[in-house]
Design an enzyme around this catalytic site. Sequence first.
Site, PDB file in Angstrom:
ATOM      1  N   ASN A 327       0.769  -1.101  -0.169  1.00  0.00           N
ATOM      2  CA  ASN A 327      -0.188   0.059   0.049  1.00  0.00           C
ATOM      3  C   ASN A 327       0.781   1.298   0.151  1.00  0.00           C
ATOM      4  OD1 ASN A 327      -2.440  -1.385   0.003  1.00  0.00           O
ATOM      5  ND2 ASN A 327      -2.730  -1.104   2.146  1.00  0.00           N
ATOM      6  N   SER A 415     -11.012   8.558  14.286  1.00  0.00           N
ATOM      7  CA  SER A 415     -11.784   7.712  15.129  1.00  0.00           C
ATOM      8  C   SER A 415     -13.243   7.245  14.475  1.00  0.00           C
ATOM      9  CB  SER A 415     -12.298   8.396  16.567  1.00  0.00           C
ATOM     10  OG  SER A 415     -12.800   7.333  17.481  1.00  0.00           O
ATOM     11  N   LYS A 418     -18.031   3.683  16.062  1.00  0.00           N
ATOM     12  CA  LYS A 418     -18.330   2.587  16.706  1.00  0.00           C
ATOM     13  C   LYS A 418     -17.645   2.638  18.261  1.00  0.00           C
ATOM     14  CE  LYS A 418     -18.284  -0.417  12.751  1.00  0.00           C
ATOM     15  NZ  LYS A 418     -18.354   0.485  11.724  1.00  0.00           N
ATOM     16  N   ASN A 455     -19.340   4.746   8.285  1.00  0.00           N
ATOM     17  CA  ASN A 455     -18.741   3.785   7.230  1.00  0.00           C
ATOM     18  C   ASN A 455     -18.377   4.775   6.081  1.00  0.00           C
ATOM     19  OD1 ASN A 455     -19.394   0.845   8.325  1.00  0.00           O
ATOM     20  ND2 ASN A 455     -21.303   2.102   9.026  1.00  0.00           N
TER      21      ASN A 455
END
Length: 618
Positions: A327, A415, A418, A455
Site C-alpha cells: 500500500n 476515530s 463504533k 462507514n
Amino acid sequence: MKSRLWIRRFFLICYDVCAVVLASILALAVRFDFRFTQIPKIYLDTLWNELIFSELLMIAAFSFFRMYSSLWSYAGTTEMIYVVCACVVDGVGNMLIYLFTAKEAVGYPMPRSFYFLYIMFITALTIFGRYLYRAARSVKGRLSKSGEERRRVLLIGAGAAGSSLIKEISSSALINKQVIGIIDDAPEKKGTFIHGVKVVGTRDDIVSIAETQYVDEIIIALPSASAKEIKAIVEICKETGCELKRLPGIYQLVNGEVSVSKLKDVDVNDLLGRDPIEVDLDSIMDYVSGKVVLITGGGGSIGSELCRQIAMHQPKQLVIVDIYENNAYAIQQELIRSCPELNLAVCIASVRNTKRMDDIFATYHPDIVYHAAAHKHVPLMEDSPNEAVKNNVLGTLKVVQAADRYGVKRFVMISTDKAVNPTNIMGATKRLCEMIIQTYNNRSKTEFVAVRFGNVLGSNGSVIPLFKKQIEEGGPVTVTHPDIIRYFMTIPEAVSLVLQAGAYAKGGEIFVLDMGEPVKILDLARNLILLSGHRPDEDIQIVFTGLRPGEKLYEEMLMEEEGLQDTANKMIHIGKPIDFDEEHFLQQLEELKEYVVTEPTDIKQRVQAIVPSYSIHN
C-alpha cells in the site's frame, strides 16, 4: 504513426489541388450556363496562367486554418467554421490575384460572379472531401455490426452528451450496441430525431418502452443532473431489470471526453439521494502549506486519500508511515506521478515500535500528524482482541507520546462511530484512543483532537465491494440482518471534512461528522442487484447470516453525556468531552500495556473496566 499522418496530409493536399481546379472550372461553367464554347478564351488563359498562385494560396490558407492537422473523423462545428473561413480567405485571395496580376498579364479580369461562385464550389468540395471519410467510417461501422446480435440500448437524455454517445455508438465497429430510442422529459423534444434515433417519450415511459422494445441496457446521459434527479430516474429504471450505466460528470463534456469508454456502472452512490459534500479546502488549508505533515496508515483507504488531498496544498514535506509496504508503495508511486514537485518520504514502520516512532519523529520533526493507522475490521478483532489493543491503543499511545516529545503542533486522530457505546473490542479500543487524546491534550503543548465518522463507501473491507463480488459470482448476497442500518460517506467526503476539522482544532475536541440519513443495508443489497440487471430473490438470492460478534443493528455518533456544538461547517460538530479521572486512566493504561503482552484470554474484561460504556457480547 507519424508516417501515416504525413501520408494522410499528402493525399489531402492532392485532393485540394484538384478541388481548386474543379471549383474554378465549375465557377466559369455556371457563369456561362455550362455553354463551354461561349467561355471567352481570355478567361481560360487567365485561369491557367494564375493557377499556380491559386494553388499556393489555397495551401497556405488551409494550413493556417489547420485543415491538414484536424482529426476529421471527429470533426464538429469548429472544424466546419474553419472550412468556411479558409475557403473565404482563399476566394478573396484569388480575387486579389486576378485583379492585380491577371489584368497586367492579359488585359482582362475574371467575371465578377466568378469569385462568389468559386468560394461556393471550393467550400462544397472541401466539406465533401473532409466529411467523406467520416461518412465512410460510419457506414463501415454499421455494416460490420449488421450481422451481430447487438445490445439494445435506451438512452436517457437528448442533450449534447446523448448526441455524442449516439454518434460514437453508430460509427464505431468496436461497440456492439444499438440505440433504439431516447428518453427526455422536455415535451417539445418528443417525436424529434437525433442522428436518426427518435425521442420516444419521458421518464414515465421508461418501463413500458423497455418491455415492448426488448431493451438490454439503459444509459443515463445526464452529466449535469443533481444526485436527487439521478436517484429518481434510477428508481424507475430498477423496475425494468435492464443493466444501467451513466456518464460520471459534466467535466466529461467540458473536456470533450464524452464517449462509451467513459460510461460507468450505476452504483449505490447514485441511490444515496444527496449531492456530494463540498468543502472549500483552499480557504482553510493554509495550515498545512509549508508544514511537515506525517500520516500514519498512509497507505490505507483513509490515509491514502489524506495524502492525495494534502499533497495538493504545498506541504513542506509529506511523510507516509505504514506497516504494509504494498500500500505504501502504491500511494508513493501515485504521488510521484501526480505531484512530481512534492517532497515525499515513505517509512515502513509499525506504530507499536517505540524506538522506530522516535527515530521517525526525530528525523522529520513533523508539524502536523494525522493518525489513521488502526485495525478496523470488527469481526476479525473480536477473534484477536489482544491485537486490537496492541495496535489501536498502544500504537496510538506511542505515536501520541512521540508527538508530545518532539513538539508536534497538531495531532488529529481518526476515530469511528463504533467508539460510542461500543459493543465490540474494535470500538472499545477506539474509545480508549479518544481518551488518550483527551488526556494528553491537557498535558502537552501539542493540540490533540479526534475526528469521528461512520462507514466509508468503497473503503477496504466495506460492504459494497463485497456485494459486487457476490453478484458477479451469481450470489447469494449475504446480509447480516434485515433491519441493520449504517451511515455512509464517500472517502473523499470524509477526508475533506477531517482536514477541515483539523483546521478548526483548538485541542481536546472530538469532532463528529454529519453522515446524513442512515441507509438500510438490505436496501443497498437489493439496489445493487437490480442495477446489475438482475432481480433480487429470483436471479440473485439474498441470505441473512445473523449479526456478527460485536455488531450493532445501528451506529451512534455521540454518547448521551456528550453535547453537540456547531462549527462554521454545518457538517462538522464538536462533542463535549466526558470528564474522567485522567491520573487513574493513565495508571490503568500502564497496567493494560503490561498485561496485554502476556496474551491473556480476558482482555475484553480489562478494557471494559476502563471503558464502562463497552458492552461485551459473546
